[in-house]
Design a protein around this motif. Structure first.
Motif, PDB file in Angstrom:
ATOM      1  N   GLU A   1      -2.340   6.866  -2.022  1.00 45.63           N
ATOM      2  CA  GLU A   1      -1.385   5.765  -2.112  1.00 45.63           C
ATOM      3  C   GLU A   1      -2.003   4.467  -1.597  1.00 45.63           C
ATOM      4  O   GLU A   1      -1.761   3.392  -2.154  1.00 45.63           O
ATOM      5  CB  GLU A   1      -0.121   6.110  -1.325  1.00 45.63           C
ATOM      6  CG  GLU A   1       0.685   7.251  -1.945  1.00 45.63           C
ATOM      7  CD  GLU A   1       1.797   7.745  -1.027  1.00 45.63           C
ATOM      8  OE1 GLU A   1       1.913   7.214   0.108  1.00 45.63           O
ATOM      9  OE2 GLU A   1       2.526   8.663  -1.421  1.00 45.63           O
TER      10      GLU A   1
ATOM     11  N   ALA B   1      -2.480   1.159  -3.980  1.00 40.62           N
ATOM     12  CA  ALA B   1      -1.805  -0.099  -3.671  1.00 40.62           C
ATOM     13  C   ALA B   1      -2.741  -1.296  -3.758  1.00 40.62           C
ATOM     14  O   ALA B   1      -2.294  -2.442  -3.880  1.00 40.62           O
ATOM     15  CB  ALA B   1      -1.182  -0.025  -2.275  1.00 40.62           C
TER      16      ALA B   1
ATOM     17  N   ILE C   1      -4.646  -2.105  -6.172  1.00 45.54           N
ATOM     18  CA  ILE C   1      -4.739  -2.626  -7.540  1.00 45.54           C
ATOM     19  C   ILE C   1      -3.856  -3.853  -7.735  1.00 45.54           C
ATOM     20  O   ILE C   1      -4.289  -4.881  -8.266  1.00 45.54           O
ATOM     21  CB  ILE C   1      -4.371  -1.527  -8.555  1.00 45.54           C
ATOM     22  CG1 ILE C   1      -5.354  -0.352  -8.433  1.00 45.54           C
ATOM     23  CG2 ILE C   1      -4.364  -2.083  -9.975  1.00 45.54           C
ATOM     24  CD1 ILE C   1      -4.991   0.859  -9.273  1.00 45.54           C
ATOM     25  N   SER C   2      -2.622  -3.754  -7.278  1.00 39.79           N
ATOM     26  CA  SER C   2      -1.691  -4.872  -7.487  1.00 39.79           C
ATOM     27  C   SER C   2      -1.995  -6.061  -6.584  1.00 39.79           C
ATOM     28  O   SER C   2      -1.504  -7.169  -6.821  1.00 39.79           O
ATOM     29  CB  SER C   2      -0.251  -4.393  -7.252  1.00 39.79           C
ATOM     30  OG  SER C   2      -0.085  -3.948  -5.911  1.00 39.79           O
ATOM     31  N   ARG C   3      -2.809  -5.851  -5.540  1.00 38.20           N
ATOM     32  CA  ARG C   3      -3.106  -6.955  -4.620  1.00 38.20           C
ATOM     33  C   ARG C   3      -4.387  -7.705  -4.969  1.00 38.20           C
ATOM     34  O   ARG C   3      -4.719  -8.696  -4.322  1.00 38.20           O
ATOM     35  CB  ARG C   3      -3.192  -6.423  -3.177  1.00 38.20           C
ATOM     36  CG  ARG C   3      -1.871  -5.889  -2.646  1.00 38.20           C
ATOM     37  CD  ARG C   3      -1.842  -5.954  -1.123  1.00 38.20           C
ATOM     38  NE  ARG C   3      -2.934  -5.220  -0.521  1.00 38.20           N
ATOM     39  CZ  ARG C   3      -2.883  -3.931  -0.186  1.00 38.20           C
ATOM     40  NH1 ARG C   3      -1.780  -3.227  -0.433  1.00 38.20           N
ATOM     41  NH2 ARG C   3      -3.895  -3.335   0.381  1.00 38.20           N
TER      42      ARG C   3
ATOM     43  N   ASP D   1      -6.547 -10.381  -6.491  1.00 39.24           N
ATOM     44  CA  ASP D   1      -6.146 -11.725  -6.907  1.00 39.24           C
ATOM     45  C   ASP D   1      -7.352 -12.642  -7.062  1.00 39.24           C
ATOM     46  O   ASP D   1      -8.495 -12.185  -7.164  1.00 39.24           O
ATOM     47  CB  ASP D   1      -5.129 -12.306  -5.915  1.00 39.24           C
ATOM     48  CG  ASP D   1      -5.671 -12.343  -4.484  1.00 39.24           C
ATOM     49  OD1 ASP D   1      -6.904 -12.203  -4.302  1.00 39.24           O
ATOM     50  OD2 ASP D   1      -4.860 -12.508  -3.541  1.00 39.24           O
TER      51      ASP D   1
END
Length: 326
Positions: free
Chosen positions: A22, A26, A28-30, A32
């Motif tokens: 997990e 997590a 991946i979405s952070r 930037d």
């Protein structure tokens, strides 16, 4: 799937792996613009990537440095405590620093900030806190934060180090792809391992050539072909025409078939029983490709020919085995 009958060890292991999975997911979405900036900074760097970190972060940093170095980005690890006592001299203008700290407040690491700024060394941070000292002073910050450690006490670095390691891999691979890094370049930094041997060795490095190349002329008595096979010890001989071009091969397997079909071998020439045109390979082909050809065709030897069809060597599976390619 877990069951009530599982041992506490298995239950703990599953819980740990789930939490770490997990934590990595997590990330991946952070990802930037800071990740983009980090990549651009490293690609523009004319020196090395200096990776630093204390404790468990330092161990992860060492692995990240090794991965970068083996994938086309010159890098090495510097211990931040030693850096403050002389090893800072290893950092030179043109370098870039990648600093790891889960808290972003590790004193040995933050102590380097004024010196790095004075030297004009760009800084990429990897921390678990966006508002930390290290994160706010970095030119690019990589967010490696986790909800909780896999350690049931939420103390021992577990999920956080796994996330940092994965983020370091993502950075290394992104840079590898941007540089167009090839398998051959990778092998050049791994010459001592089996991977390097598989990627670097070519047929020309292993083939038998010159007087060790078995060959007889078209029209030769079968007896001459058998003597050549026995003398050269490679299990086959090339059969060449009057201009020295490969016409076919005669192998141990051909001999078995000959014995099954003919009662009088003395009356045969090699032309009568050879395999045409015979499997062949170019000298500049990777040795690993020769292994595939042999395995696909269930043979143990190959004739090596040049662009004009003239035999220049012979390759046996034993050569590939002894070199470590197989």
């Amino acid at each position: 799937m877990t069951s009530d009958s599982e041992s506490p060890f298995l239950q703990s292991a599953r819980r740990t792996l789930q939490l770490e999975q997990e934590a990595v997911g997590a990330l991946i979405s952070r990802l930037d613009g800071d990740f983009d900036r980090a990549c651009q900074l490293i690609l523009k760097c004319t020196g090395r990537v200096i990776v630093t970190g204390m404790g468990k972060s330092g161990h992860i940093g060492g692995k990240i440095a090794a991965t970068l170095a083996s994938t086309g980005t010159p890098a090495f690890f510097v211990h931040p405590g030693e850096a403050s006592h002389g090893d800072l001299g290893m950092i030179t203008p043109g370098d870039i620093v990648l600093a790891l700290s889960n808290s972003g407040e590790t004193s040995e690491v933050t102590a380097l900030l004024p010196l790095l700024k004075r030297m004009g060394i760009p800084l990429i941070s990897m921390t678990g806190r966006n508002g930390s000292t290290l994160a706010t002073h970095a030119d690019a910050h990589l967010d490696a934060s986790v909800v909780r450690e896999a350690c049931p006490l939420d103390l021992a670095p577990t999920s956080s180090t796994t996330a940092s390691l994965a983020l370091g891999d993502a950075l290394a691979v992104a840079l590898l792809e941007a540089r167009g890094f090839t398998a051959e370049q990778f092998a050049l930094s791994h010459p001592g391992g089996s991977l390097g041997r598989r990627l670097l060795l070519r047929v020309s490095d292993l083939m038998h050539q010159g007087d060790r190349l078995p060959q007889v002329a078209l029209g030769s008595p079968l007896r001459d072909a058998l003597l050549e096979i026995t003398h050269k010890g490679l299990g086959f001989t090339c059969v060449v025409d009057g201009q020295g071009r490969l016409e076919g091969v005669y192998t141990d397997g051909d001999l078995r078939r000959t014995l099954d079909q003919y009662s009088d071998l003395h009356a045969l020439s090699v032309d009568d029983v050879m395999t045409r045109p015979g499997k062949r390979i170019a000298p500049d082909i990777l040795a690993a490709e020769a292994v595939r050809i042999m395995e696909d065709n269930r043979i143990t030897a190959l004739a090596v020919v040049d662009d004009t069809g003239h035999p220049v060597g012979a390759l046996h599976m034993h050569d590939l085995l002894s070199s470590g390619v197989v």
